[in-house]
Motif scaffolding. Structure first.
Motif, PDB file in Angstrom:
ATOM      1  N   PHE A 105      81.791  69.753 120.469  1.00  0.00           N
ATOM      2  CA  PHE A 105      80.917  70.915 120.612  1.00  0.00           C
ATOM      3  C   PHE A 105      81.692  72.209 120.393  1.00  0.00           C
ATOM      4  CE2 PHE A 105      77.564  68.316 122.350  1.00  0.00           C
ATOM      5  CZ  PHE A 105      76.409  69.054 122.108  1.00  0.00           C
ATOM      6  N   LEU A 106      82.961  72.232 120.830  1.00  0.00           N
ATOM      7  CA  LEU A 106      83.761  73.446 120.685  1.00  0.00           C
ATOM      8  C   LEU A 106      84.137  73.714 119.235  1.00  0.00           C
ATOM      9  CD1 LEU A 106      86.166  73.126 123.757  1.00  0.00           C
ATOM     10  CD2 LEU A 106      84.377  74.838 123.439  1.00  0.00           C
ATOM     11  N   VAL A 107      84.334  72.641 118.459  1.00  0.00           N
ATOM     12  CA  VAL A 107      84.726  72.800 117.049  1.00  0.00           C
ATOM     13  C   VAL A 107      83.591  73.376 116.224  1.00  0.00           C
ATOM     14  CG1 VAL A 107      85.333  71.528 114.964  1.00  0.00           C
ATOM     15  CG2 VAL A 107      86.503  71.026 117.110  1.00  0.00           C
ATOM     16  N   ILE A 108      82.360  72.924 116.497  1.00  0.00           N
ATOM     17  CA  ILE A 108      81.203  73.404 115.735  1.00  0.00           C
ATOM     18  C   ILE A 108      80.922  74.852 116.107  1.00  0.00           C
ATOM     19  CG2 ILE A 108      78.741  73.099 115.287  1.00  0.00           C
ATOM     20  CD1 ILE A 108      79.054  70.179 115.864  1.00  0.00           C
ATOM     21  N   PRO A 109      80.812  75.752 115.155  1.00  0.00           N
ATOM     22  CA  PRO A 109      80.475  77.152 115.468  1.00  0.00           C
ATOM     23  C   PRO A 109      79.165  77.237 116.244  1.00  0.00           C
ATOM     24  CG  PRO A 109      81.171  76.942 113.182  1.00  0.00           C
ATOM     25  CD  PRO A 109      81.016  75.546 113.719  1.00  0.00           C
ATOM     26  N   PHE A 110      79.167  78.083 117.268  1.00  0.00           N
ATOM     27  CA  PHE A 110      78.010  78.151 118.167  1.00  0.00           C
ATOM     28  C   PHE A 110      76.736  78.595 117.457  1.00  0.00           C
ATOM     29  CE2 PHE A 110      75.407  81.241 120.502  1.00  0.00           C
ATOM     30  CZ  PHE A 110      74.801  80.387 121.418  1.00  0.00           C
ATOM     31  N   LEU A 111      76.827  79.692 116.702  1.00  0.00           N
ATOM     32  CA  LEU A 111      75.621  80.276 116.124  1.00  0.00           C
ATOM     33  C   LEU A 111      74.916  79.335 115.144  1.00  0.00           C
ATOM     34  CD1 LEU A 111      73.783  82.699 116.126  1.00  0.00           C
ATOM     35  CD2 LEU A 111      75.207  83.746 114.353  1.00  0.00           C
ATOM     36  N   PRO A 112      75.620  78.721 114.170  1.00  0.00           N
ATOM     37  CA  PRO A 112      74.913  77.780 113.286  1.00  0.00           C
ATOM     38  C   PRO A 112      74.266  76.620 114.045  1.00  0.00           C
ATOM     39  CG  PRO A 112      77.033  78.371 112.353  1.00  0.00           C
ATOM     40  CD  PRO A 112      77.018  78.907 113.742  1.00  0.00           C
ATOM     41  N   LEU A 113      74.977  76.089 115.062  1.00  0.00           N
ATOM     42  CA  LEU A 113      74.412  74.987 115.841  1.00  0.00           C
ATOM     43  C   LEU A 113      73.161  75.436 116.588  1.00  0.00           C
ATOM     44  CD1 LEU A 113      74.594  72.111 116.942  1.00  0.00           C
ATOM     45  CD2 LEU A 113      76.120  72.967 118.728  1.00  0.00           C
ATOM     46  N   ALA A 114      73.204  76.632 117.184  1.00  0.00           N
ATOM     47  CA  ALA A 114      72.047  77.148 117.908  1.00  0.00           C
ATOM     48  C   ALA A 114      70.878  77.404 116.964  1.00  0.00           C
ATOM     49  CB  ALA A 114      72.434  78.439 118.640  1.00  0.00           C
ATOM     50  N   ILE A 115      71.163  77.910 115.771  1.00  0.00           N
ATOM     51  CA  ILE A 115      70.099  78.169 114.796  1.00  0.00           C
ATOM     52  C   ILE A 115      69.424  76.867 114.383  1.00  0.00           C
ATOM     53  CG2 ILE A 115      69.647  78.949 112.441  1.00  0.00           C
ATOM     54  CD1 ILE A 115      71.753  81.110 112.860  1.00  0.00           C
ATOM     55  N   VAL A 116      70.238  75.834 114.127  1.00  0.00           N
ATOM     56  CA  VAL A 116      69.679  74.542 113.724  1.00  0.00           C
ATOM     57  C   VAL A 116      68.803  73.967 114.831  1.00  0.00           C
ATOM     58  CG1 VAL A 116      70.253  72.154 113.171  1.00  0.00           C
ATOM     59  CG2 VAL A 116      71.512  74.014 112.091  1.00  0.00           C
ATOM     60  N   LEU A 117      69.304  73.994 116.069  1.00  0.00           N
ATOM     61  CA  LEU A 117      68.536  73.446 117.192  1.00  0.00           C
ATOM     62  C   LEU A 117      67.254  74.238 117.429  1.00  0.00           C
ATOM     63  CD1 LEU A 117      71.368  72.624 119.768  1.00  0.00           C
ATOM     64  CD2 LEU A 117      70.033  71.031 118.394  1.00  0.00           C
ATOM     65  N   ALA A 118      67.348  75.567 117.348  1.00  0.00           N
ATOM     66  CA  ALA A 118      66.157  76.396 117.558  1.00  0.00           C
ATOM     67  C   ALA A 118      65.120  76.156 116.468  1.00  0.00           C
ATOM     68  CB  ALA A 118      66.552  77.877 117.594  1.00  0.00           C
TER      69      ALA A 118
END
Length: 299
Positions: free
Chosen positions: A137-150
């Motif tokens: 989870f730390l390796v994956i950039p937060f913003l792209p992951l949050a955008i995908v999930l949202a």
């Protein structure tokens, strides 16, 4: 018969003494008191939002003013593109932004604390597995992951809370795991185990109380990150369109060209609110770190 009562009174006396010492150390930080005062103002605004600003002012169908009006005696912060009062949007947006920040933080802290305690307490393959999952989870950039999930979950207030919560826990897990490893090596843990205390008893009675000061300080800092995340996602158009938040106001300002048209009353107020709340949480969180961490206090 008097022994339990006496022991209980001694315990409560110690707790009161600890709280008094904590408050004395905390209030010695002037910046923390300033941050606490700012948070108190925004909390009161959020609680009494329906009394401070009529909820009907959020209904576009009931708007009577012209759009993009500058500040005036009737509309202190002007109006948006629909003729709604910016001040009304800000007041009700305070409640939504704080709810998202606190709720998402609660999810992140619960997940991070559970993962961190289990990884630090059991060690071995359990620690490798859980910390490996955390590092992923730390390796994956937060913003792209949050955008995908949202995008996958859809635009709603609950989904935004879930998205921010499930993407913000790795830092807490790392911190709690390190603290748990330190607690596990202390002599009283060996004594508790020798007396027959099970894993659950050791984790809840010995490990958790000792990691809670670190968690509390981290909670306050995580709230500011959650509020910034909600503002970012809403600004990108991934927020709940039926709920007014500071991020949604900024998104509307950007979408209607308020920045290029010089409509400062549409852009600055929500931006200032975000900055003030994040700054206040950061000031309080930094002071809590110093008060609750003896090493920082000595430094």
């Amino acid at each position: 018969m008097t022994t339990p009562t006496s022991a209980r009174s001694i315990t409560w006396a110690r707790r009161r003494s600890t709280l008094a010492r904590f408050w004395r150390d905390f209030r010695s930080h002037n910046t923390a008191i300033a941050g606490l005062a700012i948070l108190a103002v925004f909390a009161l605004i959020a609680i009494f939002a329906p009394l401070l600003a009529d909820p009907d002012g959020l209904n576009v169908a009931k708007a009577t003013a012209k759009g993009h009006q500058p500040p005036s005696a009737d509309y202190w912060l002007g109006t948006d593109q629909n003729g709604l009062s910016i001040l009304t949007l800000l007041v009700h947006g305070t409640r939504v932004s704080l709810i998202v920040g606190l709720s998402a933080t609660a999810i992140a802290i619960v997940i991070g604390t559970l993962v961190g305690i289990m990884a630090g307490f059991y060690g071995g393959w359990a620690r490798s597995l859980l910390m490996g999952f955390t590092d992923w989870f730390l390796v994956i950039p937060f913003l792209p992951l949050a955008i995908v999930l949202a995008t996958v979950l859809g635009a709603s207030l609950v989904n935004i809370i879930i998205v921010i919560g499930v993407t913000s826990w790795p830092g807490t897990a790392r911190l709690v795991c390190a603290q748990t490893l330190s607690v596990r090596s202390r002599p009283y843990m060996e004594r508790a185990k020798a007396l027959g205390a099970g894993d659950w008893h050791q984790m809840t009675r010995h490990v958790l109380p000792n990691v809670m000061p670190v968690v509390v300080a981290h909670v306050v800092l995580t709230v500011s990150i959650a509020i910034l995340s909600e503002t970012t996602l809403s600004f990108l158009g991934l927020g709940d369109p039926t709920q007014q938040s500071w991020g949604n106001i900024l998104d509307s300002a950007y979408g209607t060209g308020a920045m290029s048209n010089g409509e400062w009353w549409f852009v600055l107020p929500p931006g200032i609110c975000v900055v003030l709340v994040v700054l206040a949480f950061t000031l309080v969180g930094r002071a809590l770190e110093v008060v609750l961490n003896p090493r920082l206090k000595e430094g």
